[in-house]
Design a protein around this motif. Sequence first.
Motif, PDB file in Angstrom:
ATOM      1  N   ARG A  11       0.824  -1.215   0.000  1.00  0.00           N
ATOM      2  CA  ARG A  11       0.000   0.000   0.000  1.00  0.00           C
ATOM      3  C   ARG A  11       0.856   1.263   0.000  1.00  0.00           C
ATOM      4  NH1 ARG A  11      -2.332   4.048  -0.075  1.00  0.00           N
ATOM      5  NH2 ARG A  11      -4.445   4.578   0.579  1.00  0.00           N
TER       6      ARG A  11
ATOM      7  N   SER B 265       2.214   5.906  -2.674  1.00  0.00           N
ATOM      8  CA  SER B 265       1.121   4.945  -2.537  1.00  0.00           C
ATOM      9  C   SER B 265       1.185   3.895  -3.639  1.00  0.00           C
ATOM     10  CB  SER B 265      -0.231   5.664  -2.588  1.00  0.00           C
ATOM     11  OG  SER B 265      -0.567   6.006  -3.925  1.00  0.00           O
TER      12      SER B 265
ATOM     13  N   LEU C  70      -2.592  -4.908   1.231  1.00  0.00           N
ATOM     14  CA  LEU C  70      -3.158  -3.999   2.216  1.00  0.00           C
ATOM     15  C   LEU C  70      -2.924  -4.551   3.624  1.00  0.00           C
ATOM     16  CD1 LEU C  70      -6.624  -3.395   0.481  1.00  0.00           C
ATOM     17  CD2 LEU C  70      -4.568  -1.992   0.268  1.00  0.00           C
TER      18      LEU C  70
ATOM     19  N   ASP D 134      -9.907  -3.233   3.398  1.00  0.00           N
ATOM     20  CA  ASP D 134     -10.413  -1.866   3.341  1.00  0.00           C
ATOM     21  C   ASP D 134     -11.270  -1.733   2.086  1.00  0.00           C
ATOM     22  OD1 ASP D 134     -10.685   0.952   2.755  1.00  0.00           O
ATOM     23  OD2 ASP D 134      -9.099   1.329   4.217  1.00  0.00           O
TER      24      ASP D 134
ATOM     25  N   LYS E 152     -12.999   0.686   0.797  1.00  0.00           N
ATOM     26  CA  LYS E 152     -12.795   1.863  -0.041  1.00  0.00           C
ATOM     27  C   LYS E 152     -11.541   1.723  -0.899  1.00  0.00           C
ATOM     28  CE  LYS E 152     -15.285   5.143   2.896  1.00  0.00           C
ATOM     29  NZ  LYS E 152     -15.189   6.371   3.733  1.00  0.00           N
ATOM     30  N   ASP E 153     -10.448   1.232  -0.290  1.00  0.00           N
ATOM     31  CA  ASP E 153      -9.224   1.022  -1.058  1.00  0.00           C
ATOM     32  C   ASP E 153      -9.463   0.014  -2.183  1.00  0.00           C
ATOM     33  OD1 ASP E 153      -7.577   2.819   0.122  1.00  0.00           O
ATOM     34  OD2 ASP E 153      -6.447   1.383   1.341  1.00  0.00           O
TER      35      ASP E 153
END
Length: 330
Positions: free
Chosen positions: A57, A63, A86, A90, A92-93
């Motif tokens: 990540r 990023s 990750l 997550d 949203k990610d």
Amino acid sequence: MNTYYKKLLILKSIEFTDNQFELALKKAGYEITTAVNVEVVLERIASQKVDLIICPRKLNGESGFSIFKRLRPYLLTTAVPFFLFLQKYDEKDIMIGLEMGIDNFIFKPIDIDSVIRKVDRAFYKRTELNVFTLKHFKKYFSKSDVPMFFLEGNQVACVNEAFKKLVKRKSEDMENQRFDWLFSIANYEKNEYHYRQFVNGVTEICKLKEVTCCSTNGVKYNINLHRGNQFDIRSAFAEILPLNNDFAKVDSKSDEKEALSRLDIAKEKYGLTKRELEVFHLSANGLTVKELAAELKISERTIEKHRANIRRKTQTRSILETMWVIDSNH
């Protein structure tokens, strides 16, 4: 597991230094290499020394999304899958990553069996999407009156009966021969540039004009090259259209009628909208996504959405396959 594709490149960071994870992947039969910066990744992609990338990540303050964006042009032309690691699940990610085109995700706690299944599926997908292996295309290829052949790299891999009749040569005289030995593309000044774009994965369709074949005494042809497998830029299919003979003398009204028939089928049987029909028609004529966006005055992303809708409605995996499926309904 497909053992041909086995080289995994893991980008190392403070958050992703799990040696047990690497050992488990090695035990599963993968060759593991590591890197600490994007420049090394680019070198490995260019030299074809990597078949899948696992990126954290965060890497050196950058990023993983940003790294993927930088690598994406190279990943598209080499078909190298990109996994993002990750620290935790997550949603949203993951949504952001899927929208960008990231292939899959790994998150803690690491389930090595799940990771291996994801990797295997990514490799299988690279071989599964070759439209040239589909039954309806094989029949189309063997029975067609249009001379055709396959290319693997720069070599002619297979020719159909119509091609053998056209050039009056046996399969063994042409198969495994270099394309630039069998054909001369120097008669038209833009051919070499267009062909170079095609072999480097810049375009999916290439039209070569006034090409001559070494066995036909200077007779000229147009050759249309198509890439049927988005995950293999070396694989290509070609149609030969002889010039200055009855085969090439197609009445323009007949062309218009055929195009109209194809669009009618696309509309009536598959429910394509007016805009999707426009996108399909122009795609079938060889326009790239960028050219389509300029022609229709809409964004490239919107073009991609229309093409995705076309593939979904026709249950095909490429615009080229869509053409063959619709044409088979003529």
